[in-house]
Structure formats: C-alpha cells, structure tokens
Write a protein that holds these residues in place. Structure first.
Motif, PDB file in Angstrom:
ATOM      1  N   GLN A 134       5.078  -7.118 -19.953  1.00 13.57           N
ATOM      2  CA  GLN A 134       4.125  -7.337 -18.879  1.00 13.57           C
ATOM      3  C   GLN A 134       3.857  -5.988 -18.221  1.00 13.57           C
ATOM      4  O   GLN A 134       4.804  -5.278 -17.891  1.00 13.57           O
ATOM      5  CB  GLN A 134       4.695  -8.308 -17.851  1.00 13.57           C
ATOM      6  N   PRO A 135       2.605  -5.623 -18.017  1.00 10.92           N
ATOM      7  CA  PRO A 135       2.338  -4.341 -17.370  1.00 10.92           C
ATOM      8  C   PRO A 135       2.851  -4.337 -15.937  1.00 10.92           C
ATOM      9  O   PRO A 135       2.815  -5.358 -15.257  1.00 10.92           O
ATOM     10  CB  PRO A 135       0.816  -4.224 -17.416  1.00 10.92           C
ATOM     11  N   MET A 136       3.345  -3.172 -15.468  1.00 10.69           N
ATOM     12  CA  MET A 136       3.912  -3.084 -14.127  1.00 10.69           C
ATOM     13  C   MET A 136       2.857  -3.316 -13.053  1.00 10.69           C
ATOM     14  O   MET A 136       3.127  -3.925 -12.039  1.00 10.69           O
ATOM     15  CB  MET A 136       4.515  -1.692 -13.905  1.00 10.69           C
ATOM     16  N   LEU A 137       1.660  -2.777 -13.250  1.00 10.82           N
ATOM     17  CA  LEU A 137       0.648  -2.837 -12.206  1.00 10.82           C
ATOM     18  C   LEU A 137      -0.437  -3.850 -12.507  1.00 10.82           C
ATOM     19  O   LEU A 137      -1.513  -3.806 -11.940  1.00 10.82           O
ATOM     20  CB  LEU A 137       0.032  -1.448 -12.003  1.00 10.82           C
ATOM     21  N   GLY A 138      -0.204  -4.776 -13.403  1.00 13.16           N
ATOM     22  CA  GLY A 138      -1.184  -5.802 -13.721  1.00 13.16           C
ATOM     23  C   GLY A 138      -0.538  -7.166 -13.715  1.00 13.16           C
ATOM     24  O   GLY A 138       0.672  -7.309 -13.703  1.00 13.16           O
ATOM     25  N   GLY A 139      -1.334  -8.196 -13.692  1.00 10.37           N
ATOM     26  CA  GLY A 139      -0.814  -9.555 -13.729  1.00 10.37           C
ATOM     27  C   GLY A 139      -0.336 -10.010 -12.372  1.00 10.37           C
ATOM     28  O   GLY A 139      -0.641  -9.427 -11.342  1.00 10.37           O
ATOM     29  N   PRO A 140       0.460 -11.076 -12.334  1.00  6.81           N
ATOM     30  CA  PRO A 140       0.890 -11.638 -11.051  1.00  6.81           C
ATOM     31  C   PRO A 140       1.791 -10.706 -10.248  1.00  6.81           C
ATOM     32  O   PRO A 140       1.779 -10.710  -9.035  1.00  6.81           O
ATOM     33  CB  PRO A 140       1.633 -12.907 -11.439  1.00  6.81           C
ATOM     34  N   LEU A 141       2.584  -9.899 -10.915  1.00  7.03           N
ATOM     35  CA  LEU A 141       3.466  -8.965 -10.230  1.00  7.03           C
ATOM     36  C   LEU A 141       2.699  -7.748  -9.725  1.00  7.03           C
ATOM     37  O   LEU A 141       3.115  -7.088  -8.788  1.00  7.03           O
ATOM     38  CB  LEU A 141       4.582  -8.529 -11.190  1.00  7.03           C
ATOM     39  N   GLY A 142       1.543  -7.460 -10.315  1.00 11.61           N
ATOM     40  CA  GLY A 142       0.817  -6.227 -10.041  1.00 11.61           C
ATOM     41  C   GLY A 142       0.353  -6.053  -8.616  1.00 11.61           C
ATOM     42  O   GLY A 142       0.460  -4.971  -8.053  1.00 11.61           O
ATOM     43  N   SER A 143      -0.154  -7.110  -7.978  1.00 10.69           N
ATOM     44  CA  SER A 143      -0.658  -6.948  -6.620  1.00 10.69           C
ATOM     45  C   SER A 143       0.468  -6.638  -5.644  1.00 10.69           C
ATOM     46  O   SER A 143       0.311  -5.815  -4.744  1.00 10.69           O
ATOM     47  CB  SER A 143      -1.427  -8.191  -6.187  1.00 10.69           C
ATOM     48  N   SER A 144       1.622  -7.272  -5.797  1.00 12.55           N
ATOM     49  CA  SER A 144       2.743  -6.960  -4.909  1.00 12.55           C
ATOM     50  C   SER A 144       3.285  -5.562  -5.200  1.00 12.55           C
ATOM     51  O   SER A 144       3.737  -4.868  -4.287  1.00 12.55           O
ATOM     52  CB  SER A 144       3.844  -8.003  -5.030  1.00 12.55           C
ATOM     53  N   MET A 145       3.226  -5.134  -6.470  1.00 15.52           N
ATOM     54  CA  MET A 145       3.682  -3.794  -6.817  1.00 15.52           C
ATOM     55  C   MET A 145       2.772  -2.737  -6.195  1.00 15.52           C
ATOM     56  O   MET A 145       3.241  -1.732  -5.657  1.00 15.52           O
ATOM     57  CB  MET A 145       3.722  -3.621  -8.337  1.00 15.52           C
ATOM     58  N   ILE A 146       1.476  -2.979  -6.218  1.00 13.16           N
ATOM     59  CA  ILE A 146       0.532  -2.037  -5.617  1.00 13.16           C
ATOM     60  C   ILE A 146       0.784  -1.938  -4.118  1.00 13.16           C
ATOM     61  O   ILE A 146       0.769  -0.851  -3.542  1.00 13.16           O
ATOM     62  CB  ILE A 146      -0.915  -2.446  -5.941  1.00 13.16           C
ATOM     63  N   GLU A 147       1.063  -3.059  -3.475  1.00 13.01           N
ATOM     64  CA  GLU A 147       1.353  -3.050  -2.042  1.00 13.01           C
ATOM     65  C   GLU A 147       2.656  -2.300  -1.751  1.00 13.01           C
ATOM     66  O   GLU A 147       2.756  -1.595  -0.750  1.00 13.01           O
ATOM     67  CB  GLU A 147       1.420  -4.477  -1.492  1.00 13.01           C
ATOM     68  N   GLU A 148       3.649  -2.440  -2.610  1.00 12.80           N
ATOM     69  CA  GLU A 148       4.912  -1.715  -2.434  1.00 12.80           C
ATOM     70  C   GLU A 148       4.691  -0.211  -2.538  1.00 12.80           C
ATOM     71  O   GLU A 148       5.236   0.564  -1.756  1.00 12.80           O
ATOM     72  CB  GLU A 148       5.958  -2.163  -3.460  1.00 12.80           C
ATOM     73  N   LEU A 149       3.885   0.212  -3.533  1.00 17.47           N
ATOM     74  CA  LEU A 149       3.605   1.640  -3.689  1.00 17.47           C
ATOM     75  C   LEU A 149       2.803   2.178  -2.510  1.00 17.47           C
ATOM     76  O   LEU A 149       3.009   3.311  -2.074  1.00 17.47           O
ATOM     77  CB  LEU A 149       2.873   1.902  -5.010  1.00 17.47           C
ATOM     78  N   ARG A 150       1.876   1.382  -1.997  1.00 16.31           N
ATOM     79  CA  ARG A 150       1.081   1.811  -0.833  1.00 16.31           C
ATOM     80  C   ARG A 150       1.936   1.944   0.415  1.00 16.31           C
ATOM     81  O   ARG A 150       1.571   2.642   1.343  1.00 16.31           O
ATOM     82  CB  ARG A 150      -0.041   0.817  -0.563  1.00 16.31           C
ATOM     83  N   ALA A 151       3.063   1.253   0.462  1.00 11.31           N
ATOM     84  CA  ALA A 151       3.935   1.283   1.635  1.00 11.31           C
ATOM     85  C   ALA A 151       4.845   2.507   1.657  1.00 11.31           C
ATOM     86  O   ALA A 151       5.666   2.652   2.557  1.00 11.31           O
ATOM     87  CB  ALA A 151       4.773   0.006   1.682  1.00 11.31           C
ATOM     88  N   ILE A 152       4.714   3.410   0.671  1.00 11.96           N
ATOM     89  CA  ILE A 152       5.525   4.629   0.625  1.00 11.96           C
ATOM     90  C   ILE A 152       4.789   5.745   1.360  1.00 11.96           C
ATOM     91  O   ILE A 152       3.647   6.070   1.036  1.00 11.96           O
ATOM     92  CB  ILE A 152       5.811   5.060  -0.827  1.00 11.96           C
ATOM     93  N   LYS A 153       5.442   6.325   2.350  1.00 12.32           N
ATOM     94  CA  LYS A 153       4.892   7.447   3.110  1.00 12.32           C
ATOM     95  C   LYS A 153       5.536   8.731   2.600  1.00 12.32           C
ATOM     96  O   LYS A 153       6.761   8.889   2.661  1.00 12.32           O
ATOM     97  CB  LYS A 153       5.193   7.253   4.601  1.00 12.32           C
ATOM     98  N   VAL A 154       4.718   9.626   2.073  1.00 12.35           N
ATOM     99  CA  VAL A 154       5.210  10.899   1.545  1.00 12.35           C
ATOM    100  C   VAL A 154       5.421  11.853   2.718  1.00 12.35           C
ATOM    101  O   VAL A 154       4.494  12.127   3.489  1.00 12.35           O
ATOM    102  CB  VAL A 154       4.216  11.503   0.531  1.00 12.35           C
ATOM    103  N   GLN A 155       6.634  12.344   2.856  1.00  9.18           N
ATOM    104  CA  GLN A 155       6.956  13.294   3.918  1.00  9.18           C
ATOM    105  C   GLN A 155       6.485  14.690   3.509  1.00  9.18           C
ATOM    106  O   GLN A 155       6.388  14.997   2.318  1.00  9.18           O
ATOM    107  CB  GLN A 155       8.468  13.298   4.169  1.00  9.18           C
ATOM    108  N   PRO A 156       6.166  15.561   4.475  1.00  6.98           N
ATOM    109  CA  PRO A 156       5.688  16.916   4.141  1.00  6.98           C
ATOM    110  C   PRO A 156       6.676  17.665   3.250  1.00  6.98           C
ATOM    111  O   PRO A 156       7.889  17.590   3.446  1.00  6.98           O
ATOM    112  CB  PRO A 156       5.555  17.594   5.509  1.00  6.98           C
ATOM    113  N   ILE A 157       6.119  18.398   2.293  1.00  7.93           N
ATOM    114  CA  ILE A 157       6.921  19.158   1.328  1.00  7.93           C
ATOM    115  C   ILE A 157       6.616  20.641   1.541  1.00  7.93           C
ATOM    116  O   ILE A 157       5.462  21.025   1.726  1.00  7.93           O
ATOM    117  CB  ILE A 157       6.583  18.740  -0.124  1.00  7.93           C
ATOM    118  N   ASP A 158       7.647  21.475   1.512  1.00  9.02           N
ATOM    119  CA  ASP A 158       7.493  22.908   1.778  1.00  9.02           C
ATOM    120  C   ASP A 158       6.715  23.620   0.675  1.00  9.02           C
ATOM    121  O   ASP A 158       6.676  23.176  -0.474  1.00  9.02           O
ATOM    122  CB  ASP A 158       8.869  23.569   1.919  1.00  9.02           C
TER     123      ASP A 158
END
Length: 173
Positions: free
Chosen positions: A28-52
C-alpha cells in the motif's frame, strides 16, 4: 522459432505471474489510499526548526516544502531539529595549473523529531548526500557552482528525511 515455443520461457512467465498475483494486495503506498490523508496531515504537523549556515537555510526551505507543500499552517504536533556537518573535497587536480578542476560537497544531516508538547523524542536518524561540481579558473563561476551544488544537496537530503519520517510516522498511525 516462436518466442513462446521455449518451455523455459513459459515456465518463467508463469512463475512471474503467480508472484505478481500473490503479492498484489500486500503493498500500500504510504501517501495514498485510506492511510494517505492522515499521513499527509501528520507530515504537515511537523515544524522545521531553523538550521544554521547557508546550506541549512536551503535545507530548511526544502524540508518545509517537502513536508507541507500546500503552504497552509496546521496544528504543530512535532518539531524537527537538524544538525549539519559539511565537508568539501577536491578529488581532481589539474596537473598544469595545480588547481582543483572538480569538487565534491558531502553533507551529513543528523535529525531529531520531537513531540511539541512533551518534547518526547519520536525519531532520530541521519541522512548523507554527496554532490559534485566542476570548478574553473573564474572565481564567481566557482562560487555559483558551489551554491548550486548546495541547493541540489539540500533537495536530496530533504527527500531522504521526508521519506524516513513518513515511514516512521506510518508505523505510529
């Protein structure tokens, strides 16, 4: 001689078809199908902190786009911290001028994913990328080539980190 007259070819084709049909529902693709929408929301919930550093700036932009391509701000569930170590090597030296005619940029990115509220560590890992570029006798051409190599490197690292984070978060969902 016909292509299907060979008995071994028929046997190979039959075994291949059996394997294909036997494993058809296993993947099953990670970002497709029934699991895909929740996976996309999980990835969107990641805040990238500033990198030097400059390459950290490029990597931060690439990661923000890779994790949240829509540009919309969502709830922050995770914080992503990335530490970079960079090395430039000049493997090819011009024998006449004594100058490097090529260079390789190697970056090792150590990352940590933490939950926003509790600062509990969710995942740690590393990604490594190497990009080469040509050098010339023109100083500004070398600077631009090095910067372009850093941008390509940031894209490669961002994709590696995004895929690893998606795989880890898919196990948690």
């Amino acid at each position: 001689m016909s292509l299907f007259n060979d008995h071994r070819l028929k046997l190979r084709l039959g075994l291949t078809l059996i394997c294909v049909f036997a494993t058809a529902g296993c993947f099953q693709p990670m970002l497709g199908g029934p699991l895909g929408s929740s996976m996309i929301e999980e990835l969107r919930a990641i805040k990238v902190q500033p990198i030097d550093d400059r390459i950290g700036h490029y990597l931060g932009n690439e990661l923000s786009f890779a994790l949240n391509g829509s540009g919309s701000e969502g709830p922050e569930k995770y914080k992503l911290y990335v530490t970079l170590s960079q090395k430039v090597q000049t493997p090819i030296i011009d024998t006449i001028s004594g100058r490097a005619s090529a260079a390789s940029v190697l970056v090792d990115a150590e990352y940590r994913l933490l939950e926003s509220g509790s600062n509990r560590q969710v995942r740690t890992g590393s990604a490594i990328a190497v990009i080469s570029y040509e050098r010339s006798s023109q100083r500004f051409a070398n600077l631009r080539a090095a910067r372009d190599a850093e941008i390509r490197l940031a894209r490669a690292l961002a994709e590696q980190i995004r895929v690893r984070l998606a795989a880890d978060l898919a196990r948690r969902i």
